[in-house]
Design an enzyme around this catalytic site. Structure first.
Site, PDB file in Angstrom:
ATOM      1  N   GLU A  47     -48.670  23.837  89.746  1.00 37.16           N
ATOM      2  CA  GLU A  47     -47.238  24.095  89.642  1.00 37.16           C
ATOM      3  C   GLU A  47     -46.543  24.060  90.998  1.00 37.16           C
ATOM      4  O   GLU A  47     -45.386  23.654  91.102  1.00 37.16           O
ATOM      5  CB  GLU A  47     -47.002  25.458  88.968  1.00 37.16           C
ATOM      6  CG  GLU A  47     -47.733  25.671  87.657  1.00 37.16           C
ATOM      7  CD  GLU A  47     -47.314  24.704  86.569  1.00 37.16           C
ATOM      8  OE1 GLU A  47     -46.403  23.896  86.802  1.00 37.16           O
ATOM      9  OE2 GLU A  47     -47.912  24.750  85.486  1.00 37.16           O
ATOM     10  N   HIS A  82     -54.756  30.455  88.518  1.00 34.69           N
ATOM     11  CA  HIS A  82     -54.726  29.733  87.255  1.00 34.69           C
ATOM     12  C   HIS A  82     -55.666  30.414  86.284  1.00 34.69           C
ATOM     13  O   HIS A  82     -56.721  30.924  86.676  1.00 34.69           O
ATOM     14  CB  HIS A  82     -55.158  28.275  87.464  1.00 34.69           C
ATOM     15  CG  HIS A  82     -54.850  27.376  86.326  1.00 34.69           C
ATOM     16  ND1 HIS A  82     -55.661  27.259  85.217  1.00 34.69           N
ATOM     17  CD2 HIS A  82     -53.793  26.529  86.105  1.00 34.69           C
ATOM     18  CE1 HIS A  82     -55.133  26.381  84.367  1.00 34.69           C
ATOM     19  NE2 HIS A  82     -54.013  25.920  84.880  1.00 34.69           N
TER      20      HIS A  82
END
Length: 373
Positions: free
Chosen positions: A312, A254
């Protein structure tokens, strides 16, 4: 003094907020004082709405009034439905349809920013659900005021009564991703409303920012990788081949979090609970095995970098289990994040100034204009 490199505005503080804090180094997300893992698994979406809009969790009567008020704003204007029909006839992507439809919600309305916030949050499930039904040659459903926000979204999509675990799984997802600091779409909304424009305009702009693949496009590919691998014995081969070709493993790493994304843990718990009673348990077990293999290979091949599971990966697994089609993953994210967008807009209107940063000119100077005859 040499100008600072501000590419992407990374590290630049552009606003003060009481809504959420993202600590990427420690792997923390705070929602109006509450760690995401402390509140997302247990609160209702309506309670989160009160928390972000008013700065505290509601008393029972306040929660009842907010719940009833949101439910009363679920019906879409005729013009919105007409636009969605036209968009469906052209097979428009869901995020484009949502962007166009969001801008119609102010038609015939002259309301306060607080009322606009409620209308936007209440209407997004009907827009996304109604559009998906139209895309599949089904009629949009009448809104139901007896359902919770999460239940209503599932009803607008599928038309059937939803089970408790299914609704709670979606509600946990909505709570988990409803706000996340000054991300690109939230910043876009705050910039627009800082001009004293209206919330509908600001949120429409935020949807436009979210539809860009660098912001809201990762959950689908994370699930694609799991299906591409197919069987556990192929996992290492496929993952190593992707890394050898310079591909990013979707669902891992991320830009902000340098450790595990805390939202991943919340959604992992939600997925575990949901798949324990519903959905394809074999798919869940397989995806968890892929996660373990991917984390091991990333640790071996990219030592010194923390490429942990992000939100995600479990977003894809949970939403797929809930029956939400991949084409609606980003739009479903918008159904959650519209709460954060509106809360930031209200905060900007109360406390903020016009957002007007400067730019550094790096082009030529001293050129002379000469007309060519």
């Amino acid at each position: 003094m040499p100008a600072q490199n501000l590419e992407g505005l990374e590290g630049v503080v552009a606003a003060s907020t009481r809504l959420s804090m993202v600590d990427g180094d420690a792997g923390r997300l705070i929602l109006a004082g509450y760690a995401v893992e402390e509140i997302a698994l247990y609160a209702t979406f309506e309670e989160l709405a009160h928390l972000l809009w008013y700065g505290r969790l509601p008393e029972p009567q306040e929660l009842k009034e907010l719940t009833v008020g949101l439910a009363s704003r679920r019906r879409l204007p005729r013009a919105t439905l007409s636009l969605l029909r036209e968009a469906a006839a052209h097979s428009t992507p869901a995020m484009d349809a949502l962007r166009m439809a969001a801008g119609t919600l102010s038609l015939g309305r002259h309301e306060s920013p607080e009322q606009d916030a409620r209308t936007l949050v209440a209407a997004f499930p009907a827009i996304v659900g109604g559009y998906w039904r139209l895309r599949n040659r089904q009629e949009p459903l009448e809104p139901r005021e007896d359902l919770s926000h999460a239940e209503h979204y599932l009803h607008q999509l599928f038309g059937c009564d939803v089970g408790t675990e299914r609704a709670r799984g979606l509600e946990t997802y909505l709570n988990t991703v409803c706000d996340h600091g000054l991300n690109a779409s939230t910043f876009a909304a705050r910039v627009i409303v800082s001009t004293r424009s209206d919330l509908v305009s600001a949120v429409t702009g935020a949807v436009g920012a979210l539809k860009g693949p660098l912001h809201g496009g990762a959950p689908g590919p994370a699930l694609d990788m799991v299906f591409e691998i197919g069987t556990p014995d192929r996992a290492e081969e496929v993952i190593l081949a992707k890394l050898a070709h310079g591909e990013r493993l979707m669902g891992f790493g991320h830009r902000v979090y340098r450790v595990r994304d805390p939202r991943a843990d919340v959604l992992a718990a939600a997925a575990e609970k949901f798949y324990a009673s519903e959905g394809d348990r074999d798919l869940y077990t397989f995806a968890r095995e892929i996660e373990k293999i991917a984390l091991r290979i990333l640790a071996e091949r990219k030592p010194g970098r923390r490429l942990d599971t992000n939100v995600e990966f479990y977003t894809a697994l949970l939403l797929h289990g809930l029956g939400i089609p991949k084409e609606l993953f980003t739009a479903t994210f918008a159904v959650a994040r519209v709460l954060g967008w509106t809360a930031h807009c209200l905060e900007q209107l109360r406390d903020g100034r016009l957002i007007r940063p400067q730019s550094e000119y790096i082009g030529p100077v001293g050129l002379r204009f000469k007309r060519v005859h």
